[in-house]
Design a protein around this motif. Structure first.
Motif, PDB file in Angstrom:
ATOM      1  N   ALA A   1      -1.194   7.628  -1.164  1.00 61.05           N
ATOM      2  CA  ALA A   1      -1.064   6.382  -0.348  1.00 61.05           C
ATOM      3  C   ALA A   1      -1.613   6.926   0.951  1.00 61.05           C
ATOM      4  CB  ALA A   1       0.334   6.092  -0.302  1.00 61.05           C
TER       5      ALA A   1
ATOM      6  N   THR B   1       3.877   2.168  -2.542  1.00 64.85           N
ATOM      7  CA  THR B   1       3.821   3.582  -3.616  1.00 64.85           C
ATOM      8  C   THR B   1       5.157   3.960  -3.889  1.00 64.85           C
ATOM      9  OG1 THR B   1       1.841   4.802  -4.053  1.00 64.85           O
ATOM     10  CG2 THR B   1       3.558   5.667  -2.536  1.00 64.85           C
TER      11      THR B   1
ATOM     12  N   ALA C   1      -2.787   1.804  -1.348  1.00 59.65           N
ATOM     13  CA  ALA C   1      -2.042   2.548  -2.325  1.00 59.65           C
ATOM     14  C   ALA C   1      -2.748   2.415  -3.703  1.00 59.65           C
ATOM     15  CB  ALA C   1      -0.474   1.875  -2.408  1.00 59.65           C
TER      16      ALA C   1
END
Lengths: 306, 259
Positions: A253, A29, A242
């Motif tokens: 996340a 992420t 994510a």
């Protein structure tokens, strides 16, 4: 056994698994937040992290059976593995992604898949195809709490993951470099005008994400052992986590990881899914999320992302 | 005194000479105008100076230092700020957050340097630091009369205000030179008048201004000196009066009279 107790047990297992997914999902992420690019080699970093941790730990331990030293050696091994993976992550970015930064969006993606193959096949070649056990650095006798068994390694996993996530959140929200990171994820070109060295921020992002993956790799090795392709499935699931949370969003996340871990752990017995098909849960969840809320739970409208 | 000098700068894109061996001097403390017909190479020259692009040949000296080819973030940190023809704000951040961004990465403040102890200190002082930045950002917004809009997201602002905000953010970083690329583009006469007033106040604060602008009324009223580019070459420089009566400039803008 009482079904409620049984499901509480699944919940505990799910939270542990979710903590690991969350750690790994953070790397996906953060990189996506800044480069809008999915680093498909991220799963293999966690495998390298697990191997580095394992080798450092066994080398440090030698013949010793001293309980305190076992624990200390484990944490040293974890730090060594984090440092090594951070450097590896920066190196991979420099060599395989940076030259392609202005290329077509597909190019770095393909490059990432190539790096992933190099890492997993390289590990299989160097360390052999057989899987290795990651020894517990303590006596892993479960503690019974009203019918629910909690093992020390589960506690370790959750405690270490929570510490990592708190430190990361503080870093991103409060430190100058964390702020520069958030600024870069909002707008790279503008941030450069603010005097932010964007290349350095990107390097840092890969270093931090890879170090977290190393921790995730070591912690997951207790349950899943250490082998060359261990990062593939765990990495994919962390990626799903994510996306569930909203890719590009740090809190997302963490949330996505925990949600996915719990769904996997509880979903299989609840829906009577045979364990061989357990992995389908994560991907079924992915499909549902993509159909219902493609931006993820905390995606897009959330302002603070990296 | 010259604070910035472009010496023989050229930029060639393939076969197109966008900027051809141009000398451009920026006088300290003044409003320096850069004008020319569309495609004359004004923005390209800005890009060479501010590090968005590297010159094919030539040199750029800022404050006695050769900054040719340095990356944009380094040049910005040395004290060169700019705005863009197409506005570049953090659209999802609020007005005051945009200005705080400029303050946060102030000229000379390297987010990567500083002793470890200081880094840890600022970590725990983040709350107070933020309040200080907020107060200072508010002062800048008051300077631009944007304080009423402080909590609005930047992309929701009217065009003229977005331009002003971009200038406010650039100034908050405390630059020595401010490059404005067509700040009056798309503004109505009232907004342009306000902008003129703002630019004067910026100059009075001691910040050197370099202005690309098509609005001749604005340029002639506010610039202390003007450089004229046409087809990548410098064709004139001087005071507004000299430029106004320069036959080459008139030709570049209006074409040659036929008779």
């Amino acid at each position: 056994m009482d079904t409620l107790v049984q499901y509480l047990q699944y919940l505990v297992n799910g939270l542990t698994l979710g903590a690991i997914y969350a750690l790994i999902a953070l790397g996906y992420t953060m990189v996506y937040g800044i480069l809008k690019f999915i680093n498909f080699a991220h799963g293999d970093i966690l495998m390298i992290g697990a191997y580095t941790g394992l080798f450092t730990y066994t080398a440090l331990l030698g013949e010793s059976t001293n309980a305190a030293w076992m624990l200390i050696a484990f944490f040293i091994a974890m730090l060594v593995s984090m440092a090594f993976c951070a450097l590896l992550g920066m190196f991979i970015e420099r060599v395989a992604y940076k030259p392609l930064r202005n290329a077509n969006r597909l190019a770095p993606l393909l490059s990432a898949i190539g790096v992933s193959f190099i890492l997993s096949n390289g590990a299989a070649w160097l360390f052999g195809a057989q899987s290795r056990r990651f020894p517990y650095p303590f006596d892993d006798t479960p503690i019974m709490l009203g019918g629910i068994s909690i093992t020390p390694h589960q506690i370790l996993t959750v405690v270490v993951s929570v510490i990592m996530m708190v430190v990361l959140t503080l870093f991103v929200n409060r430190s100058r470099m964390g702020k520069a990171m958030r600024a870069t994820s909002l707008d790279q070109a503008t941030s450069e005008l603010m005097g932010i060295d964007v290349n350095r921020i990107i390097s840092m992002t890969f270093a931090i994400g890879s170090a977290l993956a190393a921790v995730g790799g070591i912690l997951s090795a207790f349950d899943f052992r250490v082998y060359a392709s261990m990062g593939t499935m765990t990495g994919l699931k962390a990626f799903v986590a994510a996306v569930i949370g909203g890719i590009g969003n740090i809190q997302g996340a963490m949330l996505g990881g925990v949600i996915l871990g719990v769904l996997e752990s509880i979903g299989a017995p609840l829906l009577h899914i045979p364990s061989a098909l357990k992995d389908t849960i994560a991907f079924a969840v992915l499909i549902v999320i993509l159909l219902v809320k493609p931006d993820g739970i905390l995606g897009k409208n959330e302002r603070e992302k990296v | 005194m010259r604070i910035l000098e472009a010496q023989g700068v050229s930029r060639i894109f393939g076969g197109v000479v966008a900027v051809n061996n141009v000398d451009f001097n920026v006088e300290k403390g003044l409003v320096n105008g850069l004008i020319g017909p569309n495609g004359a190479g004004k923005t390209t020259l800005f890009n060479q100076i501010t590090g968005m692009d590297k010159p094919t040949s030539g040199k750029i000296i800022f404050d006695g230092k050769d900054i040719t080819g340095l990356p944009a973030w380094k040049i910005s940190r040395l004290g060169v700020a700019r705005t863009f023809q197409n506005i570049r704000l953090y659209g999802d951040l609020t007005v005051i957050e945009n200005v705080m961004m400029g303050l946060h990465f102030k000229v000379g403040a390297d987010p990567f340097k500083g002793r470890f102890v200081q880094a840890v200190k600022s970590y725990f002082n983040a709350g107070r630091e933020n309040r200080e930045l907020y107060a200072r950002a508010l002062e800048w917004l008051e300077f631009f009369e944007l304080d009423g809009l402080r909590d609005e997201e930047a992309h929701n602002l009217p065009y003229g205000n977005q331009r002003e905000l971009e200038i406010a953010r650039a100034l908050a970083a405390d630059p020595k030179v401010l490059f404005l690329d067509e700040p009056a583009a798309g503004m109505n006469p009232a907004e342009t008048a306000h902008l003129m007033h703002i630019i004067e106040r910026i100059r009075d604060k001691g910040v050197t201004v370099v202005l690309i602008e098509h609005d001749m009324k604005l340029v002639m009223n506010i610039c202390d000196n003007i450089t004229v580019l046409s087809f990548g070459q410098k064709i004139a420089e001087g005071t507004p009066e000299e430029i106004r009566s320069n036959p080459q400039v008139i030709e570049a803008y209006l074409g040659r009279e036929e008779d």
